[in-house]
Design an enzyme around this catalytic site. Sequence first.
Site, PDB file in Angstrom:
ATOM      1  N   ASP A 171       0.843  -1.205   0.000  1.00 27.78           N
ATOM      2  CA  ASP A 171       0.000   0.000   0.000  1.00 27.78           C
ATOM      3  C   ASP A 171       0.875   1.251   0.000  1.00 27.78           C
ATOM      4  OD1 ASP A 171      -2.877   1.158   0.707  1.00 27.78           O
ATOM      5  OD2 ASP A 171      -1.409   2.252   1.918  1.00 27.78           O
TER       6      ASP A 171
ATOM      7  N   TYR B 217       2.725   9.875   0.002  1.00 26.88           N
ATOM      8  CA  TYR B 217       3.794   9.319   0.854  1.00 26.88           C
ATOM      9  C   TYR B 217       5.187   9.644   0.308  1.00 26.88           C
ATOM     10  CZ  TYR B 217      -0.059   6.434   2.690  1.00 26.88           C
ATOM     11  OH  TYR B 217      -1.249   5.998   3.215  1.00 26.88           O
TER      12      TYR B 217
ATOM     13  N   LYS C 144      -2.818   5.863  -4.128  1.00 28.89           N
ATOM     14  CA  LYS C 144      -3.952   6.760  -3.853  1.00 28.89           C
ATOM     15  C   LYS C 144      -3.677   8.135  -4.449  1.00 28.89           C
ATOM     16  CE  LYS C 144      -3.911   4.547   0.686  1.00 28.89           C
ATOM     17  NZ  LYS C 144      -2.481   4.478   0.984  1.00 28.89           N
TER      18      LYS C 144
ATOM     19  N   HIS D  92      -7.858   9.379  -1.936  1.00 24.97           N
ATOM     20  CA  HIS D  92      -7.218   9.286  -0.613  1.00 24.97           C
ATOM     21  C   HIS D  92      -8.090   9.825   0.529  1.00 24.97           C
ATOM     22  CE1 HIS D  92      -2.928   9.115   1.237  1.00 24.97           C
ATOM     23  NE2 HIS D  92      -3.825   8.869   2.161  1.00 24.97           N
TER      24      HIS D  92
HETATM   25  N1  LIG Z   1      -5.758   6.060   3.658  1.00 22.81           N
HETATM   26  C1  LIG Z   1      -5.274   6.804   4.607  1.00 22.81           C
HETATM   27  O1  LIG Z   1      -5.669   7.962   4.827  1.00 22.81           O
HETATM   28  C2  LIG Z   1      -4.194   6.233   5.499  1.00 22.81           C
HETATM   29  C3  LIG Z   1      -3.893   6.870   6.716  1.00 22.81           C
HETATM   30  C4  LIG Z   1      -2.910   6.298   7.508  1.00 22.81           C
HETATM   31  C5  LIG Z   1      -2.252   5.145   7.089  1.00 22.81           C
HETATM   32  N2  LIG Z   1      -2.549   4.567   5.893  1.00 22.81           N
HETATM   33  C6  LIG Z   1      -1.851   3.337   5.412  1.00 22.81           C
HETATM   34  O2  LIG Z   1      -1.941   2.347   6.420  1.00 22.81           O
HETATM   35  C7  LIG Z   1      -0.641   1.925   6.795  1.00 22.81           C
HETATM   36  C8  LIG Z   1      -0.613   1.488   8.238  1.00 22.81           C
HETATM   37  O3  LIG Z   1      -1.038   2.506   9.108  1.00 22.81           O
HETATM   38  P1  LIG Z   1      -0.026   3.353  10.038  1.00 22.81           P
HETATM   39  O4  LIG Z   1       1.284   3.376   9.406  1.00 22.81           O
HETATM   40  O5  LIG Z   1      -0.724   4.631  10.312  1.00 22.81           O
HETATM   41  O6  LIG Z   1      -0.034   2.573  11.435  1.00 22.81           O
HETATM   42  P2  LIG Z   1       0.153   1.068  11.938  1.00 22.81           P
HETATM   43  O7  LIG Z   1       0.519   0.147  10.860  1.00 22.81           O
HETATM   44  O8  LIG Z   1      -1.020   0.757  12.807  1.00 22.81           O
HETATM   45  O9  LIG Z   1       1.375   1.236  12.950  1.00 22.81           O
HETATM   46  C9  LIG Z   1       2.677   1.490  12.525  1.00 22.81           C
HETATM   47  C10 LIG Z   1       3.526   1.667  13.789  1.00 22.81           C
HETATM   48  O10 LIG Z   1       3.470   0.467  14.566  1.00 22.81           O
HETATM   49  C11 LIG Z   1       4.780  -0.045  14.795  1.00 22.81           C
HETATM   50  N3  LIG Z   1       4.707  -1.508  14.657  1.00 22.81           N
HETATM   51  C12 LIG Z   1       4.584  -2.223  13.517  1.00 22.81           C
HETATM   52  N4  LIG Z   1       4.502  -3.552  13.767  1.00 22.81           N
HETATM   53  C13 LIG Z   1       4.588  -3.662  15.123  1.00 22.81           C
HETATM   54  C14 LIG Z   1       4.567  -4.776  16.012  1.00 22.81           C
HETATM   55  N5  LIG Z   1       4.441  -6.026  15.554  1.00 22.81           N
HETATM   56  N6  LIG Z   1       4.665  -4.538  17.342  1.00 22.81           N
HETATM   57  C15 LIG Z   1       4.779  -3.283  17.822  1.00 22.81           C
HETATM   58  N7  LIG Z   1       4.808  -2.182  17.030  1.00 22.81           N
HETATM   59  C16 LIG Z   1       4.717  -2.374  15.693  1.00 22.81           C
HETATM   60  C17 LIG Z   1       5.673   0.603  13.764  1.00 22.81           C
HETATM   61  O11 LIG Z   1       6.947   0.851  14.315  1.00 22.81           O
HETATM   62  P3  LIG Z   1       8.285   0.195  13.669  1.00 22.81           P
HETATM   63  O12 LIG Z   1       8.491   0.849  12.346  1.00 22.81           O
HETATM   64  O13 LIG Z   1       9.303   0.567  14.708  1.00 22.81           O
HETATM   65  O14 LIG Z   1       8.034  -1.278  13.587  1.00 22.81           O
HETATM   66  C18 LIG Z   1       4.965   1.929  13.492  1.00 22.81           C
HETATM   67  O15 LIG Z   1       5.391   2.914  14.433  1.00 22.81           O
HETATM   68  C19 LIG Z   1       0.232   3.149   6.461  1.00 22.81           C
HETATM   69  O16 LIG Z   1       1.593   2.840   6.442  1.00 22.81           O
HETATM   70  C20 LIG Z   1      -0.364   3.539   5.147  1.00 22.81           C
HETATM   71  O17 LIG Z   1       0.111   2.679   4.108  1.00 22.81           O
HETATM   72  C21 LIG Z   1      -3.522   5.091   5.094  1.00 22.81           C
END
Ligand SMILES: NC(=O)c1ccc[n+]([C@@H]2O[C@H](COP(=O)([O-])OP(=O)(O)OC[C@H]3O[C@@H](n4cnc5c(N)ncnc54)[C@H](OP(=O)(O)O)[C@@H]3O)[C@@H](O)[C@H]2O)c1
Length: 279
Positions: A47, A52, A77, A110
């Site tokens: 994704d 980004y 997106k 997005h």
């Molecule tokens: N459509 C939208 O508006 C939108 C908005 C936000 C996000 N997104 C997409 O969704 C993806 C995921 O969401 P997100 O990045 O906001 O948050 P997330 O995946 O819920 O959390 C990422 C965070 O969690 C940590 N983490 C990952 N695996 C872990 C584990 N097994 N144990 C403990 N901590 C862990 C990572 O740190 P480390 O790097 O230190 O592992 C990072 O700080 C984004 O990367 C993006 O592609 C889309």
Amino acid sequence: MSAAISPEIKANGASIPLLGLGTWELRGRSCAGMVEQALRLGYRHIDTAEMYDNEREVGEGLHASNIKRGEIFVTTKIWPSHFAPRELERAARDSLSRLRLREVDLLLLHWPNPQIPLADTLGALCKVKRDGLARHIGVSNFTVKLIEEAVRLSSEPLVCDQIECHPFLDQSKVIAACRKHHMAVVAYSPIARGGARNDKLLARIGAAHGKTAAQVCLRYLVQQDIVVIPRTSKERRLSENAAIFDFTLSAAEMKEIAGLTRRDGRVVDWSYSGRMQWD
Ligand SMILES: NC(=O)c1ccc[n+]([C@@H]2O[C@H](COP(=O)([O-])OP(=O)(O)OC[C@H]3O[C@@H](n4cnc5c(N)ncnc54)[C@H](OP(=O)(O)O)[C@@H]3O)[C@@H](O)[C@H]2O)c1
């Protein structure tokens, strides 16, 4: 080359791997390396987004993995400032050129953009699909009302709404709207930006299954056929986040986890959409 580790779900003609790698904030060599490593481990869904600023590096990782293009599901997106029809098509072509792909598997709006008629934007998105730049199209951060409007206005099937979704946030209404229209729910921030790691209930349930709190959190979602796209910058966590298809949460455990929702559970600032610069 390892086999895919994630089952797929069907949504309006699309087959979407239930597990993907989120790439927000992954940059440069580390981004390309994480994408390549994830694919080598068996991830088959990546994704990204034009916002980004990492599509080039995501593309590098895709190509370096040497995995056949047809086996990988790539989502990008379009940013709302590019929702005017001509700009949307150009933005889609620019994304493809950065990714070095002929088409993406899924192209999303997005965030909603109230300043441009949704009918015009959807018309352009459908055309981009018909022109072969995207195999499937969908939306992100759409409310129930906007989902209804989008489904009514779109001449092509919308295959998902990508929304913030994890146990601390009640998204039942949006999920129900997606199900009504056979759209997938793609959960972003599925481990609440890491917040799930310290949750006592998730940790206790995890201990009973030999799993971490983050794995229980992701399992809770995929067990409801919700697609998850956790992001990590650490290779060891790629495997951890993927090992969620070899155990099952009981109905009682699912119910306990559902009780974690709270009013302030959102981790992504929604007022952000109102504050966005559109041009
Ligand atoms: N459509 C939208 O508006 C939108 C908005 C936000 C996000 N997104 C997409 O969704 C993806 C995921 O969401 P997100 O990045 O906001 O948050 P997330 O995946 O819920 O959390 C990422 C965070 O969690 C940590 N983490 C990952 N695996 C872990 C584990 N097994 N144990 C403990 N901590 C862990 C990572 O740190 P480390 O790097 O230190 O592992 C990072 O700080 C984004 O990367 C993006 O592609 C889309």
